[in-house]
Scaffold this active site. Structure first.
Site, mmCIF file in Angstrom:
data_model
loop_
_atom_site.group_PDB
_atom_site.id
_atom_site.type_symbol
_atom_site.label_atom_id
_atom_site.label_comp_id
_atom_site.label_asym_id
_atom_site.label_seq_id
_atom_site.Cartn_x
_atom_site.Cartn_y
_atom_site.Cartn_z
ATOM 1 N N TRP A 102 -20.831 46.707 19.521
ATOM 2 C CA TRP A 102 -21.883 45.922 18.874
ATOM 3 C C TRP A 102 -22.704 46.767 17.920
ATOM 4 O O TRP A 102 -23.160 46.283 16.872
ATOM 5 C CB TRP A 102 -22.748 45.227 19.921
ATOM 6 C CG TRP A 102 -21.979 44.149 20.610
ATOM 7 C CD1 TRP A 102 -21.526 44.133 21.892
ATOM 8 C CD2 TRP A 102 -21.505 42.925 20.011
ATOM 9 N NE1 TRP A 102 -20.813 42.984 22.138
ATOM 10 C CE2 TRP A 102 -20.775 42.231 21.008
ATOM 11 C CE3 TRP A 102 -21.621 42.365 18.746
ATOM 12 C CZ2 TRP A 102 -20.179 40.995 20.761
ATOM 13 C CZ3 TRP A 102 -21.023 41.134 18.493
ATOM 14 C CH2 TRP A 102 -20.313 40.456 19.496
ATOM 15 N N ASP A 171 -31.272 45.776 19.230
ATOM 16 C CA ASP A 171 -30.511 44.632 19.715
ATOM 17 C C ASP A 171 -30.570 44.665 21.239
ATOM 18 O O ASP A 171 -29.976 45.526 21.871
ATOM 19 C CB ASP A 171 -29.065 44.744 19.216
ATOM 20 C CG ASP A 171 -28.157 43.635 19.727
ATOM 21 O OD1 ASP A 171 -28.617 42.787 20.523
ATOM 22 O OD2 ASP A 171 -26.974 43.624 19.342
ATOM 23 N N LYS A 195 -27.354 35.077 27.370
ATOM 24 C CA LYS A 195 -27.129 35.994 28.482
ATOM 25 C C LYS A 195 -28.277 35.904 29.492
ATOM 26 O O LYS A 195 -28.075 35.543 30.638
ATOM 27 C CB LYS A 195 -26.947 37.416 27.945
ATOM 28 C CG LYS A 195 -25.784 37.509 26.944
ATOM 29 C CD LYS A 195 -25.646 38.877 26.336
ATOM 30 C CE LYS A 195 -24.646 38.887 25.185
ATOM 31 N NZ LYS A 195 -23.292 38.517 25.589
#
Length: 359
Positions: A102, A171, A195
């Site tokens: 990511w 992030d 999530k």
């Protein structure tokens, strides 16, 4: 009705109490005679839902008054573009920590839109440990330092907040609300909802107000943080039902005792699973102890030929979505806030039984 234990990395399991409340309010929200998903986003009722969700989120995260909270769309992936577009209006470049997939995706988008460089990388250790603090060297013209707190796929989590004399952009998609965070250390925090916050469709962005003035002139309106802040996150019709469900999750989390309480539970769940892995010669987790994820636990079996059998039997036992990401293989158990401790206990018991039968 049977609900199994869902270890999916996202869209992830939601608290049963939240789903039950949403079920009860589905057709008739608090006597209004319609569902939340049918309401105008400009109605007083929905504005109240949105404002309460933001207020609860601010309290849970301890967001200071000089930060805006935005409810956007497009997931964290869209924020990969928003970051350089909103922070490089006065020039300079982006600097990025590379700790996994990511991080690399964010860096790639940064390079697509501007100049971006790697301030430090975990590539030399196979992405099993975070870069040492002394190894983090942002570019001399860097306008921000970006990093991913928790790599959902690889299971590597930062063990400290990087120190840098420039805005930190983080992030937190797979770690937000799972542990205590000092928001004042950051310029920007963003997280996809699917999530720890709620269903897919909402992306939460926390941005320090002084940074709202740094957007490039060519930033599209729908990617402009200031435009969202000025319009209360309602530039267009937002993902209203996802916003409502996020609010229910924030309310549920408050009932659990807030982030500090859920962090204690999360650490207990993670310790049980890592201890079971470490005590076994059958399973292995490759991540350095200091950087093991609190929420995403990858592991491999000593004999990869048993993977299919493990997945088949675990699903039959009510333990769902344990297959690792296609890029790394093996297994992965995502144990976010809504995963009850009983689910981890059941997984540990199953792993021990599977090892006894196939080890």
């Amino acid at each position: 009705m049977t609900r199994h234990f869902n270890f999916c990395s996202g869209p992830a399991t939601l608290p049963t109490a939240v789903l039950e409340r949403a079920r009860d309010e589905m057709l008739d929200y608090q006597g209004r005679g319609l569902s939340v998903m049918e309401m105008s986003h400009r109605s007083d009722t929905f504005i109240d839902i949105a404002e309460r969700a933001e207020a609860d989120f601010r309290q849970l995260m301890g967001v200071p008054d000089n930060y805006s909270v935005l409810f956007m769309q497009g997931g964290a992936t869209q924020q990969f573009a928003c970051v350089p577009l909103n922070l490089l209006g006065a020039g300079g470049s982006g600097s990025y920590l590379d700790t996994g997939i990511w991080s690399q995706k964010a860096l790639k988008e940064g390079r697509h839109l501007a100049t971006a460089s790697v301030a430090a990388s975990a590539e030399d250790n196979g992405y099993t440990a975070a870069p040492a603090p002394r190894a983090i060297l942002p570019a001399s013209d860097a306008a921000y330092l970006h990093y991913c707190d928790n790599e959902t796929i690889g299971g590597l989590q930062m063990d400290r907040v990087p120190e840098a004399d420039l805005p930190l952009v983080c992030d937190m998609s797979s770690s937000i609300l799972s542990k205590s965070v000092d928001v004042s250390k950051f310029g920007v925090i963003y997280a996809g909802a699917q999530k720890n916050i709620g269903p897919a469709g909402i992306t939460v962005v926390i941005v320090r107000d002084d940074l709202l003035e740094r957007a490039r002139a060519d930033t599209p309106t729908m990617l402009n943080w200031k435009a969202f802040a000025d319009e209360g996150s309602m530039l267009n019709t937002p993902a209203t039902y996802a916003w409502y469900l996020a609010g229910l999750v924030f309310d549920w989390l408050g009932e659990q005792g807030g982030v500090a309480a859920i962090e204690r539970l999360n650490r207990r769940k993670a310790a049980k699973l890592y201890d079971a892995i470490d005590a076994s010669g059958f399973y292995r987790n490759p991540i350095a102890a200091a950087n093991r994820s609190l929420t995403n636990v990858p592991f491999v079996l000593h004999d990869a030929s048993l993977n299919a059998t493990f997945l088949e039997e675990s699903e039959a036992a009510g333990l769902l979505t344990l297959k690792g990401h296609r890029s790394v293989g093996g297994m992965r158990a995502s144990i976010y806030n809504a995963m009850p401790e009983e689910g981890v206990d059941r997984l540990v018991d199953f792993m021990g039984d599977f090892e006894r039968r196939y080890g």
